[in-house]
Design a protein around this motif. Structure first.
Motif, PDB file in Angstrom:
ATOM      1  N   LYS C  79       0.817  -1.215   0.000  1.00 27.80           N
ATOM      2  CA  LYS C  79       0.000   0.000   0.000  1.00 27.80           C
ATOM      3  C   LYS C  79       0.855   1.271   0.000  1.00 27.80           C
ATOM      4  N   HIS C  80       1.858   1.289   0.862  1.00 26.63           N
ATOM      5  CA  HIS C  80       2.719   2.467   0.980  1.00 26.63           C
ATOM      6  C   HIS C  80       4.171   2.043   1.073  1.00 26.63           C
ATOM      7  N   LYS C  81       5.026   2.792   0.389  1.00 28.62           N
ATOM      8  CA  LYS C  81       6.465   2.536   0.484  1.00 28.62           C
ATOM      9  C   LYS C  81       7.170   3.882   0.573  1.00 28.62           C
ATOM     10  N   GLY C  82       7.867   4.110   1.651  1.00 30.89           N
ATOM     11  CA  GLY C  82       8.551   5.388   1.829  1.00 30.89           C
ATOM     12  C   GLY C  82       8.684   5.724   3.292  1.00 30.89           C
ATOM     13  N   THR C  83       9.192   6.913   3.566  1.00 31.40           N
ATOM     14  CA  THR C  83       9.412   7.308   4.949  1.00 31.40           C
ATOM     15  C   THR C  83       8.858   8.708   5.210  1.00 31.40           C
ATOM     16  N   ILE C  84       8.516   8.956   6.474  1.00 32.33           N
ATOM     17  CA  ILE C  84       8.082  10.277   6.930  1.00 32.33           C
ATOM     18  C   ILE C  84       8.933  10.651   8.129  1.00 32.33           C
ATOM     19  N   ASN C  85       9.567  11.810   8.070  1.00 35.66           N
ATOM     20  CA  ASN C  85      10.474  12.229   9.142  1.00 35.66           C
ATOM     21  C   ASN C  85       9.804  13.233  10.079  1.00 35.66           C
ATOM     22  N   ILE C  86       9.937  12.992  11.365  1.00 33.53           N
ATOM     23  CA  ILE C  86       9.173  13.693  12.395  1.00 33.53           C
ATOM     24  C   ILE C  86      10.075  14.116  13.540  1.00 33.53           C
ATOM     25  N   MET C  87       9.798  15.277  14.113  1.00 32.95           N
ATOM     26  CA  MET C  87      10.602  15.755  15.236  1.00 32.95           C
ATOM     27  C   MET C  87       9.825  16.771  16.049  1.00 32.95           C
ATOM     28  N   GLY C  88      10.043  16.789  17.348  1.00 34.11           N
ATOM     29  CA  GLY C  88       9.416  17.823  18.151  1.00 34.11           C
ATOM     30  C   GLY C  88       9.457  17.541  19.630  1.00 34.11           C
ATOM     31  N   ALA C  89       8.996  18.515  20.388  1.00 33.62           N
ATOM     32  CA  ALA C  89       8.959  18.399  21.836  1.00 33.62           C
ATOM     33  C   ALA C  89       7.661  17.727  22.263  1.00 33.62           C
ATOM     34  N   ASP C  90       7.770  16.810  23.201  1.00 33.45           N
ATOM     35  CA  ASP C  90       6.611  16.095  23.716  1.00 33.45           C
ATOM     36  C   ASP C  90       6.303  16.619  25.115  1.00 33.45           C
ATOM     37  N   LEU C  91       5.414  17.594  25.172  1.00 31.70           N
ATOM     38  CA  LEU C  91       5.028  18.185  26.459  1.00 31.70           C
ATOM     39  C   LEU C  91       4.032  17.241  27.117  1.00 31.70           C
ATOM     40  N   MET C  92       4.567  16.336  27.930  1.00 34.80           N
ATOM     41  CA  MET C  92       3.779  15.185  28.338  1.00 34.80           C
ATOM     42  C   MET C  92       2.562  15.523  29.188  1.00 34.80           C
ATOM     43  N   ASP C  93       2.512  16.725  29.735  1.00 38.59           N
ATOM     44  CA  ASP C  93       1.362  17.125  30.538  1.00 38.59           C
ATOM     45  C   ASP C  93       0.155  17.486  29.694  1.00 38.59           C
ATOM     46  N   GLU C  94       0.361  17.786  28.423  1.00 39.66           N
ATOM     47  CA  GLU C  94      -0.737  18.223  27.561  1.00 39.66           C
ATOM     48  C   GLU C  94      -1.571  17.020  27.096  1.00 39.66           C
ATOM     49  N   GLU C  95      -2.851  17.281  26.865  1.00 38.75           N
ATOM     50  CA  GLU C  95      -3.752  16.228  26.377  1.00 38.75           C
ATOM     51  C   GLU C  95      -3.288  15.727  25.001  1.00 38.75           C
ATOM     52  N   THR C  96      -2.961  16.663  24.132  1.00 42.25           N
ATOM     53  CA  THR C  96      -2.381  16.288  22.834  1.00 42.25           C
ATOM     54  C   THR C  96      -1.119  17.109  22.614  1.00 42.25           C
ATOM     55  N   ARG C  97      -0.214  16.579  21.812  1.00 41.01           N
ATOM     56  CA  ARG C  97       1.034  17.288  21.506  1.00 41.01           C
ATOM     57  C   ARG C  97       1.281  17.221  20.006  1.00 41.01           C
ATOM     58  N   ASP C  98       1.929  18.231  19.476  1.00 42.13           N
ATOM     59  CA  ASP C  98       2.186  18.303  18.043  1.00 42.13           C
ATOM     60  C   ASP C  98       3.679  18.200  17.741  1.00 42.13           C
ATOM     61  N   PHE C  99       4.014  17.341  16.802  1.00 41.84           N
ATOM     62  CA  PHE C  99       5.374  17.266  16.275  1.00 41.84           C
ATOM     63  C   PHE C  99       5.380  17.827  14.857  1.00 41.84           C
ATOM     64  N   SER C 100       6.532  18.240  14.380  1.00 37.33           N
ATOM     65  CA  SER C 100       6.676  18.698  12.998  1.00 37.33           C
ATOM     66  C   SER C 100       7.001  17.531  12.076  1.00 37.33           C
ATOM     67  N   VAL C 101       6.306  17.477  10.948  1.00 37.81           N
ATOM     68  CA  VAL C 101       6.702  16.604   9.839  1.00 37.81           C
ATOM     69  C   VAL C 101       7.512  17.455   8.891  1.00 37.81           C
ATOM     70  N   PHE C 102       8.786  17.156   8.727  1.00 38.82           N
ATOM     71  CA  PHE C 102       9.625  18.065   7.951  1.00 38.82           C
ATOM     72  C   PHE C 102      10.178  17.435   6.685  1.00 38.82           C
ATOM     73  N   GLY C 103       9.725  16.255   6.341  1.00 39.45           N
ATOM     74  CA  GLY C 103      10.215  15.673   5.101  1.00 39.45           C
ATOM     75  C   GLY C 103       9.787  14.233   4.970  1.00 39.45           C
ATOM     76  N   GLY C 104       9.932  13.713   3.762  1.00 37.65           N
ATOM     77  CA  GLY C 104       9.609  12.320   3.517  1.00 37.65           C
ATOM     78  C   GLY C 104      10.219  11.861   2.214  1.00 37.65           C
ATOM     79  N   THR C 105      10.219  10.546   2.027  1.00 40.82           N
ATOM     80  CA  THR C 105      10.778   9.980   0.803  1.00 40.82           C
ATOM     81  C   THR C 105       9.784   8.986   0.222  1.00 40.82           C
TER      82      THR C 105
END
Lengths: 128, 128, 128
Positions: C79-105
């Protein structure tokens, strides 16, 4: 940049295992290496250095060799001055692997794209 | 963002060398530091905190001091809420150095650009 | 991708603390974990694996649990072949947290965006 003609050199004395791997499996899981390697246009170690590659990688699979890289290409010559930032998973079993180029400075301001790498040779860890 | 007016504070008690350097050279090659530092608008340690800088760096040269950073600026105030993700090589010999801003969340959704840093003061490692 | 329906699994035997935390505070400051985890569409450990998540995180606060992630989602199926690169701070106290997707192949060439994560369950460290 959709492909890099610069071949990463094999492991060099510049590199050093800076954290010991875990005991999970036989594929260096968890071993982290900080490196500062020369980049050349061809695959010859004594060719003029075009750039430096500074960053780190670690092995992250239990059942096979696989790694994860994040590093910066540093150009500091009359031809090019600036940096290119690169990151991605190195699926070592594949013939070629792609990393993300997600930014750059100087001559490479805001560069984006893909770097494709290929392994020239694998030397045993006993070498180092 | 093409330049940051926020000055990174000098090494703080929040920081701690969390992996020992290798024996390669005299420039802490391989030493990795995880940090959680306050960011202020001016260079005074007691100024109100504008953001936090959380991430890591390591030294990666054998023959000189040079480092590599990856961290997130975390804003959580009435004025700004969100994160900015930053990464790049810190060529410590240069007067100013540029990191890539490759993403952000919240108020800084999908931010891109460059952060320019400058060293205010260098204190000996004996301090910590 | 502005939200991920793929739930990160709890800590797994695939993971291993690969560097010991510092003595700063009681929140594992400085502890770095390299992981290679399965990703599934629902929250069931035995569901078919959609992708692998390979990368690392470390804890970076002295006074609370907070972490910083950088990893790659690796898709290798019909179905899918490739990669998605992700990075960010995980503020563990928050209900949800957002990371940046900054690239993929591959199928995810040059992907950008945000990944939103949510904690399903926290299990004590004694588990591992």
């Amino acid at each position: 940049m959709t492909s890099s003609s610069m071949a990463p050199m094999p492991l060099m004395p510049h590199q050093q295992k800076s954290r010991t791997q875990t005991k999970l499996g036989n594929f260096n899981h968890g071993m982290l290496v900080v490196f500062d390697d020369p980049m050349t246009k061809d695959n010859h170690l004594l060719s003029p250095q075009m750039a430096g590659a500074q960053g780190f990688y670690f092995y992250d699979m239990k059942n096979a060799y696989s790694a994860w890289f994040s590093y910066t290409l540093i150009f500091n010559s009359t031809k090019h001055k600036g940096t290119i930032n690169i990151m991605g998973a190195d699926l070592m079993d594949e013939e070629t692997r792609d990393f993300s180029v997600f930014g750059g400075t100087g001559d490479f301001f805001m560069t984006r794209g893909i770097v494709t790498i290929r392994t020239d040779i694998t030397q045993g860890a006993y070498y180092f």
